[in-house]
Motif scaffolding. Structure first.
Motif, short mmCIF file in Angstrom:
data_model
loop_
_atom_site.label_atom_id
_atom_site.label_comp_id
_atom_site.label_asym_id
_atom_site.label_seq_id
_atom_site.Cartn_x
_atom_site.Cartn_y
_atom_site.Cartn_z
N GLY A 98 4.48 59.95 22.47
CA GLY A 98 4.31 61.27 23.07
C GLY A 98 5.63 62.00 23.23
O GLY A 98 5.73 63.21 22.97
N ALA A 99 6.66 61.27 23.64
CA ALA A 99 7.98 61.87 23.76
C ALA A 99 8.51 62.32 22.41
O ALA A 99 9.17 63.36 22.29
N SER A 100 8.22 61.53 21.36
CA SER A 100 8.66 61.90 20.02
C SER A 100 8.03 63.22 19.56
O SER A 100 8.71 64.08 19.00
N VAL A 101 6.73 63.38 19.82
CA VAL A 101 6.07 64.63 19.45
C VAL A 101 6.63 65.80 20.25
O VAL A 101 6.89 66.88 19.71
N GLY A 102 6.82 65.60 21.55
CA GLY A 102 7.38 66.68 22.38
C GLY A 102 8.74 67.12 21.88
O GLY A 102 9.03 68.33 21.79
N VAL A 105 8.40 69.09 18.55
CA VAL A 105 7.97 70.47 18.79
C VAL A 105 9.14 71.32 19.28
O VAL A 105 9.36 72.44 18.81
N ALA A 126 11.18 68.60 26.69
CA ALA A 126 9.93 68.49 25.95
C ALA A 126 9.58 67.03 25.66
O ALA A 126 8.40 66.65 25.69
N ALA A 127 10.58 66.20 25.39
CA ALA A 127 10.33 64.79 25.16
C ALA A 127 9.78 64.12 26.41
O ALA A 127 8.82 63.34 26.35
N GLY A 130 6.20 65.36 26.88
CA GLY A 130 5.30 64.74 25.92
C GLY A 130 4.96 63.30 26.29
O GLY A 130 3.81 62.87 26.18
N ILE A 133 2.56 63.39 29.34
CA ILE A 133 1.20 63.79 28.97
C ILE A 133 0.47 62.66 28.25
O ILE A 133 -0.70 62.38 28.52
N ALA A 134 1.16 61.98 27.32
CA ALA A 134 0.54 60.88 26.60
C ALA A 134 0.15 59.76 27.55
O ALA A 134 -0.95 59.18 27.44
N ALA A 164 -0.31 60.87 17.93
CA ALA A 164 1.02 61.45 18.05
C ALA A 164 1.80 61.30 16.76
O ALA A 164 2.55 62.20 16.36
#
Length: 337
Positions: A98-102, A105, A126-127, A130, A133-134, A164
């Motif tokens: 999730g942090a990787s996707v954040g 983005v 953002a990381a 993310g 949220i995940a 993700a």
């Protein structure tokens, strides 16, 4: 992989002695090497040139490496105790993916609309968002009226990680070459962006978790016997699981936000400590924190110096060290079946 057990008090003392030595070595070596007298003059401010290199570049990076390593290993030990699996890893609850996707983005947004000075802290925020949220999604999927199922949480973590990964691949596919390189470098894990603010923030978090998480040593020891047995011993299992998941998500999400995807620290260090000193979390947690700090400081020092002046991503070094160990663990588990 039969390892002789050692006294946990001696192991903690040894790690506590080795960590300052590693910190001093990391401050001394680099493109400009310093002797111990030079290092002392730089730390005391007697030499302006040495002081500038140490205080502005190396010291924040070394402190950040120690803090990130301690947090990842500490959260890894908690996850292994919570899942009752020595091969568990903080990424199982989806926080790393999730942090990787954040971060991906944020990198794409920053490359398109924001200046780089704003983009860097935005990537970290953002990381963290993310990862949080995940983790909340995984926890929500695994929670029902009867409680939180660890097995369902594991499956939900796998699903969220796959989702993700697909989202991250989609962002990489549509990114331009410059943005794609930034995403790739961030996902490899690096401490090159270390600054005093990040180092202080992660140090404060590492200190907080290092003091708070050992308070859960007794519940984690009880959970090793099983959830039913832990309830009979008076442990509020659902509350303990919820608190440990939130604290682990906070720690891992912050570590990934500041250093990128640094692999295997949360898996290898707690498992090694468990093999050496046993599964008692009263000793496992502090020893894992010290071991994680020591490992990441040494790995980052290698990343800076092994092919100097070129700098390798720290995540590559930890993966090269951790992957063979993980394969050995899998082979050991296979031979026991």
């Amino acid at each position: 992989m039969n390892v002789r057990r050692v006294d946990p008090h001696r192991l903690i003392a040894l790690l506590a002695l080795l960590l300052p030595v590693a910190l001093l070595a990391a401050l001394s070596v680099g493109s400009s090497g310093f002797s111990l007298p030079q290092l002392w003059r730089g730390l005391s401010g007697e030499s302006d040139h040495v002081a500038a290199i140490i205080w502005q570049i190396r010291l924040p990076r070394v402190v950040l490496a120690a803090a990130v390593g301690a947090v990842l290993a500490l959260c890894g030990a908690v996850m292994q105790g919570l899942f009752r699996n020595p091969l568990a890893d903080p990424s199982l609850i989806g926080v790393s993916s999730g942090a990787s996707v954040g971060a991906s983005v944020a990198i794409v947004v920053a490359a398109s609309w924001l200046p780089q000075a704003i983009g860097l802290p935005l990537t970290a925020l953002a990381a963290f968002a993310g990862g949080l949220i995940a983790t909340l999604l995984v926890y929500r999927l695994a929670t029902s009226a009867t409680g939180t199922s660890v097995a369902t949480m594991l499956l939900a973590g796998i699903a969220i990680t796959a989702l993700a990964g697909a989202a991250g691949s989609l962002l990489s596919y549509f990114a331009d070459n410059v943005t794609l390189r930034r995403i790739s470098l961030w996902q490899m894990g690096s401490l090159s962006g270390a600054g005093l603010d990040r180092a202080l923030l992660m140090s404060a978090l590492a200190l907080l978790l290092g003091v708070w998480l050992p308070r859960y040593s007794r519940p984690l020891n009880a959970l090793l016997l099983g959830e039913s047995e832990a309830r009979h011993l008076g442990i509020a299992v659902q509350r303990v699981k919820r608190q440990l998941i939130v604290l682990s998500a906070l720690g891992v999400g912050s570590a990934v936000a500041t250093a990128g995807m640094v692999a295997f620290v949360g898996l290898v260090v707690p498992h090694m400590v468990r093999m050496l000193a046993g599964p008692d979390h009263r000793f496992l947690l502090p020893a894992s924190a010290l071991g994680g700090a020591l490992l990441l400081v040494l790995a980052d020092t290698l990343a800076r110096t092994v092919i100097a002046p070129v700098e390798l991503p720290t995540g590559i070094i930890t993966a090269l060290l951790g992957a063979p160990f993980f394969v050995a663990l899998l082979y050991q588990q296979r031979t026991r079946i």
